[in-house]
Design a protein around this motif. Structure first.
Motif, PDB file in Angstrom:
ATOM      1  N   ALA A  13       0.834  -1.193   0.000  1.00  0.00           N
ATOM      2  CA  ALA A  13       0.000   0.000   0.000  1.00  0.00           C
ATOM      3  C   ALA A  13       0.877   1.255   0.000  1.00  0.00           C
ATOM      4  O   ALA A  13       1.889   1.320   0.714  1.00  0.00           O
ATOM      5  N   GLY A  14       0.466   2.207  -0.825  1.00  0.00           N
ATOM      6  CA  GLY A  14       1.243   3.431  -0.984  1.00  0.00           C
ATOM      7  C   GLY A  14       2.245   3.376  -2.117  1.00  0.00           C
ATOM      8  O   GLY A  14       2.821   4.411  -2.490  1.00  0.00           O
ATOM      9  N   GLY A  15       2.440   2.208  -2.673  1.00  0.00           N
ATOM     10  CA  GLY A  15       3.403   2.034  -3.748  1.00  0.00           C
ATOM     11  C   GLY A  15       2.825   2.373  -5.108  1.00  0.00           C
ATOM     12  O   GLY A  15       1.683   2.828  -5.230  1.00  0.00           O
ATOM     13  N   SER A  16       3.637   2.129  -6.150  1.00  0.00           N
ATOM     14  CA  SER A  16       3.266   2.484  -7.517  1.00  0.00           C
ATOM     15  C   SER A  16       3.513   1.317  -8.456  1.00  0.00           C
ATOM     16  O   SER A  16       4.404   0.486  -8.227  1.00  0.00           O
ATOM     17  N   LEU A  17       2.725   1.280  -9.503  1.00  0.00           N
ATOM     18  CA  LEU A  17       2.904   0.327 -10.595  1.00  0.00           C
ATOM     19  C   LEU A  17       2.526   1.015 -11.897  1.00  0.00           C
ATOM     20  O   LEU A  17       1.714   1.954 -11.893  1.00  0.00           O
ATOM     21  N   THR A  18       3.092   0.528 -12.992  1.00  0.00           N
ATOM     22  CA  THR A  18       2.735   1.037 -14.312  1.00  0.00           C
ATOM     23  C   THR A  18       2.288  -0.116 -15.196  1.00  0.00           C
ATOM     24  O   THR A  18       2.985  -1.129 -15.299  1.00  0.00           O
ATOM     25  N   LEU A  19       1.134   0.039 -15.809  1.00  0.00           N
ATOM     26  CA  LEU A  19       0.641  -0.913 -16.798  1.00  0.00           C
ATOM     27  C   LEU A  19       0.823  -0.320 -18.193  1.00  0.00           C
ATOM     28  O   LEU A  19       0.707   0.894 -18.367  1.00  0.00           O
ATOM     29  N   SER A  20       1.097  -1.187 -19.149  1.00  0.00           N
ATOM     30  CA  SER A  20       1.142  -0.728 -20.530  1.00  0.00           C
ATOM     31  C   SER A  20       0.390  -1.708 -21.413  1.00  0.00           C
ATOM     32  O   SER A  20       0.234  -2.884 -21.073  1.00  0.00           O
ATOM     33  N   CYS A  21      -0.071  -1.212 -22.531  1.00  0.00           N
ATOM     34  CA  CYS A  21      -0.850  -2.036 -23.457  1.00  0.00           C
ATOM     35  C   CYS A  21      -0.611  -1.522 -24.867  1.00  0.00           C
ATOM     36  O   CYS A  21      -0.757  -0.319 -25.131  1.00  0.00           O
ATOM     37  N   SER A  69      -1.914   7.800 -20.161  1.00  0.00           N
ATOM     38  CA  SER A  69      -1.291   8.503 -21.277  1.00  0.00           C
ATOM     39  C   SER A  69      -1.203   7.543 -22.454  1.00  0.00           C
ATOM     40  O   SER A  69      -1.355   6.328 -22.281  1.00  0.00           O
ATOM     41  N   ARG A  70      -0.962   8.079 -23.624  1.00  0.00           N
ATOM     42  CA  ARG A  70      -0.852   7.205 -24.793  1.00  0.00           C
ATOM     43  C   ARG A  70       0.160   7.760 -25.768  1.00  0.00           C
ATOM     44  O   ARG A  70       0.392   8.980 -25.834  1.00  0.00           O
ATOM     45  N   HIS A  71       0.757   6.844 -26.523  1.00  0.00           N
ATOM     46  CA  HIS A  71       1.675   7.200 -27.576  1.00  0.00           C
ATOM     47  C   HIS A  71       1.021   6.768 -28.871  1.00  0.00           C
ATOM     48  O   HIS A  71       0.995   5.579 -29.208  1.00  0.00           O
ATOM     49  N   ASN A  72       0.465   7.725 -29.595  1.00  0.00           N
ATOM     50  CA  ASN A  72      -0.333   7.392 -30.772  1.00  0.00           C
ATOM     51  C   ASN A  72       0.479   6.731 -31.873  1.00  0.00           C
ATOM     52  O   ASN A  72      -0.029   5.895 -32.616  1.00  0.00           O
ATOM     53  N   ALA A  73       1.738   7.094 -31.973  1.00  0.00           N
ATOM     54  CA  ALA A  73       2.553   6.567 -33.066  1.00  0.00           C
ATOM     55  C   ALA A  73       2.681   5.051 -33.017  1.00  0.00           C
ATOM     56  O   ALA A  73       2.731   4.391 -34.052  1.00  0.00           O
ATOM     57  N   ASN A  74       2.737   4.489 -31.803  1.00  0.00           N
ATOM     58  CA  ASN A  74       2.840   3.026 -31.714  1.00  0.00           C
ATOM     59  C   ASN A  74       1.656   2.412 -30.978  1.00  0.00           C
ATOM     60  O   ASN A  74       1.722   1.278 -30.519  1.00  0.00           O
ATOM     61  N   ASN A  75       0.559   3.172 -30.898  1.00  0.00           N
ATOM     62  CA  ASN A  75      -0.698   2.639 -30.339  1.00  0.00           C
ATOM     63  C   ASN A  75      -0.515   1.998 -28.974  1.00  0.00           C
ATOM     64  O   ASN A  75      -1.009   0.889 -28.727  1.00  0.00           O
ATOM     65  N   THR A  76       0.196   2.670 -28.098  1.00  0.00           N
ATOM     66  CA  THR A  76       0.437   2.150 -26.761  1.00  0.00           C
ATOM     67  C   THR A  76      -0.179   3.076 -25.727  1.00  0.00           C
ATOM     68  O   THR A  76      -0.069   4.302 -25.842  1.00  0.00           O
ATOM     69  N   VAL A  77      -0.820   2.482 -24.736  1.00  0.00           N
ATOM     70  CA  VAL A  77      -1.405   3.239 -23.638  1.00  0.00           C
ATOM     71  C   VAL A  77      -0.731   2.819 -22.342  1.00  0.00           C
ATOM     72  O   VAL A  77      -0.376   1.648 -22.163  1.00  0.00           O
ATOM     73  N   PHE A  78      -0.537   3.789 -21.459  1.00  0.00           N
ATOM     74  CA  PHE A  78       0.115   3.556 -20.172  1.00  0.00           C
ATOM     75  C   PHE A  78      -0.826   3.978 -19.038  1.00  0.00           C
ATOM     76  O   PHE A  78      -1.544   4.968 -19.174  1.00  0.00           O
ATOM     77  N   LEU A  79      -0.772   3.232 -17.949  1.00  0.00           N
ATOM     78  CA  LEU A  79      -1.522   3.620 -16.756  1.00  0.00           C
ATOM     79  C   LEU A  79      -0.539   3.667 -15.595  1.00  0.00           C
ATOM     80  O   LEU A  79      -0.071   2.618 -15.123  1.00  0.00           O
ATOM     81  N   GLN A  80      -0.208   4.871 -15.160  1.00  0.00           N
ATOM     82  CA  GLN A  80       0.658   5.054 -13.997  1.00  0.00           C
ATOM     83  C   GLN A  80      -0.230   5.071 -12.760  1.00  0.00           C
ATOM     84  O   GLN A  80      -1.108   5.934 -12.639  1.00  0.00           O
ATOM     85  N   MET A  81       0.001   4.129 -11.863  1.00  0.00           N
ATOM     86  CA  MET A  81      -0.829   3.995 -10.672  1.00  0.00           C
ATOM     87  C   MET A  81       0.005   4.312  -9.443  1.00  0.00           C
ATOM     88  O   MET A  81       0.969   3.589  -9.136  1.00  0.00           O
ATOM     89  N   ASP A  82      -0.321   5.394  -8.777  1.00  0.00           N
ATOM     90  CA  ASP A  82       0.391   5.824  -7.571  1.00  0.00           C
ATOM     91  C   ASP A  82      -0.530   5.732  -6.361  1.00  0.00           C
ATOM     92  O   ASP A  82      -1.747   5.661  -6.500  1.00  0.00           O
ATOM     93  N   SER A  83       0.073   5.775  -5.189  1.00  0.00           N
ATOM     94  CA  SER A  83      -0.689   5.710  -3.928  1.00  0.00           C
ATOM     95  C   SER A  83      -1.679   4.550  -3.958  1.00  0.00           C
ATOM     96  O   SER A  83      -2.850   4.702  -3.593  1.00  0.00           O
ATOM     97  N   LEU A  84      -1.205   3.402  -4.367  1.00  0.00           N
ATOM     98  CA  LEU A  84      -2.081   2.237  -4.481  1.00  0.00           C
ATOM     99  C   LEU A  84      -2.589   1.791  -3.112  1.00  0.00           C
ATOM    100  O   LEU A  84      -1.872   1.871  -2.106  1.00  0.00           O
TER     101      LEU A  84
END
Length: 119
Positions: A13-21, A69-84
């Motif tokens: 709890a309180g940590g961070s993770l990043t998901l990408s797709c 956030s997303r990078h349209n050029a390579n169709n990638t989306v990111f989810l930065q999750m803080d204070s989990l």
């Protein structure tokens, strides 16, 4: 259209993770990429989405803690999750909605990635 997810895992709890797709395939401009999450026995719920224009939507429960956030050029989306928090524990599914030459306003899903937050 295929969605390939990475990230997830276990954090305190309180940590961070990043998901990408990454979206493999084509959807016309104006599509939305984002994330849903699901706890066993409960309905899948939207977490955050972002359009090619940059417009974003967040669930009230994650506003101020998660950033999409997303990078349209390579169709990638990111989810930065803080204070989990432990209540963020769920399987997170990448989601895309949009149209191409074959489908109008289709919905596409990734296989899901587990996020576990321990107290």
């Amino acid at each position: 259209v295929q969605l390939v997810e990475s990230g997830g895992g276990q954090v305190q709890a309180g940590g961070s993770l990043t998901l990408s797709c990454t979206m493999i395939g084509t959807l016309f401009s104006g599509n939305a990429l984002g994330w849903y999450r699901q706890v066993a026995g409960k309905q899948r719920e939207p977490v955050a989405h972002i359009y090619t224009t940059g417009k974003t939507n967040y669930a009230e429960t994650v506003k101020g803690r998660f950033t999409i956030s997303r990078h349209n050029a390579n169709n990638t989306v990111f989810l930065q999750m803080d204070s989990l928090q432990p209540e963020d524990t769920a399987v997170y599914y990448c989601h895309a909605r949009g149209s191409n030459w074959n489908v109008v306003n289709g919905d596409y899903w990734g296989k899901g990635t587990q996020v576990t937050v321990s107290s």
